[in-house]
Write a protein that holds these residues in place. Structure first.
Motif, mmCIF file in Angstrom:
data_model
loop_
_atom_site.group_PDB
_atom_site.id
_atom_site.type_symbol
_atom_site.label_atom_id
_atom_site.label_comp_id
_atom_site.label_asym_id
_atom_site.label_seq_id
_atom_site.Cartn_x
_atom_site.Cartn_y
_atom_site.Cartn_z
ATOM 1 N N GLU A 101 0.804 -1.215 0.000
ATOM 2 C CA GLU A 101 0.000 0.000 0.000
ATOM 3 C C GLU A 101 0.843 1.274 0.000
ATOM 4 O O GLU A 101 0.296 2.370 0.039
ATOM 5 C CB GLU A 101 -0.924 0.006 1.220
ATOM 6 C CG GLU A 101 -1.968 -1.079 1.163
ATOM 7 C CD GLU A 101 -2.887 -1.044 2.363
ATOM 8 O OE1 GLU A 101 -2.760 -0.141 3.207
ATOM 9 O OE2 GLU A 101 -3.748 -1.921 2.448
ATOM 10 N N TRP A 138 -3.252 -9.202 -8.212
ATOM 11 C CA TRP A 138 -3.526 -7.769 -8.349
ATOM 12 C C TRP A 138 -4.944 -7.427 -7.919
ATOM 13 O O TRP A 138 -5.173 -6.362 -7.341
ATOM 14 C CB TRP A 138 -3.230 -7.280 -9.763
ATOM 15 C CG TRP A 138 -1.769 -7.395 -10.064
ATOM 16 C CD1 TRP A 138 -1.189 -8.199 -10.995
ATOM 17 C CD2 TRP A 138 -0.690 -6.734 -9.389
ATOM 18 N NE1 TRP A 138 0.172 -8.083 -10.939
ATOM 19 C CE2 TRP A 138 0.513 -7.185 -9.963
ATOM 20 C CE3 TRP A 138 -0.623 -5.829 -8.344
ATOM 21 C CZ2 TRP A 138 1.757 -6.745 -9.546
ATOM 22 C CZ3 TRP A 138 0.620 -5.383 -7.922
ATOM 23 C CH2 TRP A 138 1.802 -5.840 -8.520
ATOM 24 N N ARG A 139 -5.885 -8.309 -8.173
ATOM 25 C CA ARG A 139 -7.255 -8.038 -7.700
ATOM 26 C C ARG A 139 -7.306 -8.069 -6.170
ATOM 27 O O ARG A 139 -7.960 -7.246 -5.547
ATOM 28 C CB ARG A 139 -8.236 -9.073 -8.258
ATOM 29 C CG ARG A 139 -8.579 -8.857 -9.702
ATOM 30 C CD ARG A 139 -9.460 -10.001 -10.206
ATOM 31 N NE ARG A 139 -9.703 -9.895 -11.620
ATOM 32 C CZ ARG A 139 -10.841 -9.441 -12.147
ATOM 33 N NH1 ARG A 139 -11.824 -9.073 -11.373
ATOM 34 N NH2 ARG A 139 -10.977 -9.369 -13.442
ATOM 35 N N ARG A 140 -6.597 -9.025 -5.576
ATOM 36 C CA ARG A 140 -6.639 -9.195 -4.120
ATOM 37 C C ARG A 140 -5.858 -8.119 -3.390
ATOM 38 O O ARG A 140 -6.360 -7.488 -2.468
ATOM 39 C CB ARG A 140 -6.083 -10.578 -3.773
ATOM 40 C CG ARG A 140 -6.167 -10.918 -2.312
ATOM 41 C CD ARG A 140 -7.590 -11.285 -1.942
ATOM 42 N NE ARG A 140 -7.667 -11.655 -0.558
ATOM 43 C CZ ARG A 140 -8.339 -10.963 0.349
ATOM 44 N NH1 ARG A 140 -9.006 -9.900 -0.008
ATOM 45 N NH2 ARG A 140 -8.364 -11.341 1.590
ATOM 46 N N TYR A 141 -4.604 -7.929 -3.793
ATOM 47 C CA TYR A 141 -3.739 -7.024 -3.043
ATOM 48 C C TYR A 141 -3.611 -5.636 -3.670
ATOM 49 O O TYR A 141 -3.294 -4.683 -2.981
ATOM 50 C CB TYR A 141 -2.353 -7.649 -2.853
ATOM 51 C CG TYR A 141 -2.445 -8.945 -2.100
ATOM 52 C CD1 TYR A 141 -2.743 -8.949 -0.746
ATOM 53 C CD2 TYR A 141 -2.306 -10.163 -2.745
ATOM 54 C CE1 TYR A 141 -2.875 -10.140 -0.050
ATOM 55 C CE2 TYR A 141 -2.427 -11.352 -2.056
ATOM 56 C CZ TYR A 141 -2.708 -11.333 -0.705
ATOM 57 O OH TYR A 141 -2.847 -12.509 -0.024
ATOM 58 N N GLY A 142 -3.879 -5.528 -4.941
ATOM 59 C CA GLY A 142 -3.825 -4.217 -5.587
ATOM 60 C C GLY A 142 -5.139 -3.473 -5.488
ATOM 61 O O GLY A 142 -5.190 -2.289 -5.167
ATOM 62 N N GLU A 143 -6.240 -4.195 -5.753
ATOM 63 C CA GLU A 143 -7.563 -3.569 -5.748
ATOM 64 C C GLU A 143 -8.319 -3.819 -4.448
ATOM 65 O O GLU A 143 -9.333 -3.167 -4.200
ATOM 66 C CB GLU A 143 -8.387 -4.094 -6.926
ATOM 67 C CG GLU A 143 -7.778 -3.775 -8.268
ATOM 68 C CD GLU A 143 -8.491 -4.471 -9.421
ATOM 69 O OE1 GLU A 143 -9.636 -4.926 -9.227
ATOM 70 O OE2 GLU A 143 -7.893 -4.558 -10.504
ATOM 71 N N GLY A 144 -7.863 -4.789 -3.646
ATOM 72 C CA GLY A 144 -8.513 -5.066 -2.366
ATOM 73 C C GLY A 144 -9.819 -5.825 -2.470
ATOM 74 O O GLY A 144 -10.637 -5.783 -1.556
ATOM 75 N N GLN A 145 -10.038 -6.543 -3.574
ATOM 76 C CA GLN A 145 -11.266 -7.314 -3.727
ATOM 77 C C GLN A 145 -11.259 -8.503 -2.765
ATOM 78 O O GLN A 145 -10.206 -9.008 -2.394
ATOM 79 C CB GLN A 145 -11.410 -7.822 -5.161
ATOM 80 C CG GLN A 145 -11.651 -6.740 -6.176
ATOM 81 C CD GLN A 145 -11.835 -7.315 -7.574
ATOM 82 O OE1 GLN A 145 -11.855 -8.525 -7.772
ATOM 83 N NE2 GLN A 145 -11.964 -6.434 -8.544
ATOM 84 N N GLU A 149 -15.438 -12.106 -4.438
ATOM 85 C CA GLU A 149 -15.552 -11.257 -5.626
ATOM 86 C C GLU A 149 -14.627 -11.741 -6.736
ATOM 87 O O GLU A 149 -15.021 -11.808 -7.902
ATOM 88 C CB GLU A 149 -15.213 -9.799 -5.280
ATOM 89 C CG GLU A 149 -16.227 -9.128 -4.390
ATOM 90 C CD GLU A 149 -15.753 -7.788 -3.852
ATOM 91 O OE1 GLU A 149 -16.620 -6.975 -3.493
ATOM 92 O OE2 GLU A 149 -14.525 -7.546 -3.773
#
Length: 177
Positions: A101, A138-145, A149
């Motif tokens: 982050e 990237w969805r999990r740790y970049g976008e926080g999904q 989801e």
């Protein structure tokens, strides 16, 4: 208690809504959640009103519809509570910000260059795992999904998402040093 019809009396609809809400409140024990369950139950009752065969009283059928909606709501809450937040662990900088982050100051060109280099190293490490891992990472740790989801978006099981996210995170941590 009459069935929900388009021509139903507004007072009767209010009594039905109050009945359904009281059942929902017994299960979820929270006013806001009971309102959500009430809405779901009334929608389900309307959607499946043709399934009511008349073997029992309408209120008994509506009770079961509401209880099912409440149990589905509670199950969904438990599943969400078990999901691990994207930034819950891992190395942090001096201020306690997880490395994933960290955002450099807009005026600090040196920090931005270093962050991009770190990001490139992480992207390479995750990419070396295989083509299925970067999208999850990237969805999990970049976008926080959430895992759910990501599972829906990619069409894979939640277990597969958890496994891929864990392996990609381990590779990223090893690469970030």
């Amino acid at each position: 208690m009459p069935m929900l019809e388009r021509t139903a009396d507004p007072a009767e609809l209010d009594r039905t809504r109050a009945y359904v809400r009281s059942i929902a409140l017994k299960y979820v024990r929270n006013d806001a959640d009971a309102d959500d369950v009430t809405q779901d139950a009334l929608l389900l009752a309307h959607r499946y009103r043709d399934a009511f065969r008349g073997d029992a009283q309408y209120s008994t059928w509506l009770y079961r519809v509401t209880a099912t909606a409440a149990l589905m709501f509670l199950r969904k809450q438990r599943r969400r509570a078990r999901e691990i937040p994207a930034c819950s662990a891992g190395p942090a900088d001096e201020e306690g910000t997880p490395w994933i982050e960290r955002v450099p100051s807009p005026n600090d060109v040196r920090a931005e260059v270093l962050a991009r280099a770190d990001l490139g190293v992480v992207a390479d490490a995750v990419g070396r795992l295989g083509s299925r891992y970067p999208a999850v990472f990237w969805r999990r740790y970049g976008e926080g999904q959430t895992e759910t989801e990501i599972s829906r978006a990619l069409g894979v099981s939640v277990a597969a998402v958890k496994t891929r996210a864990f392996r990609a995170r381990q590779a990223a941590l090893a690469a970030a040093g």
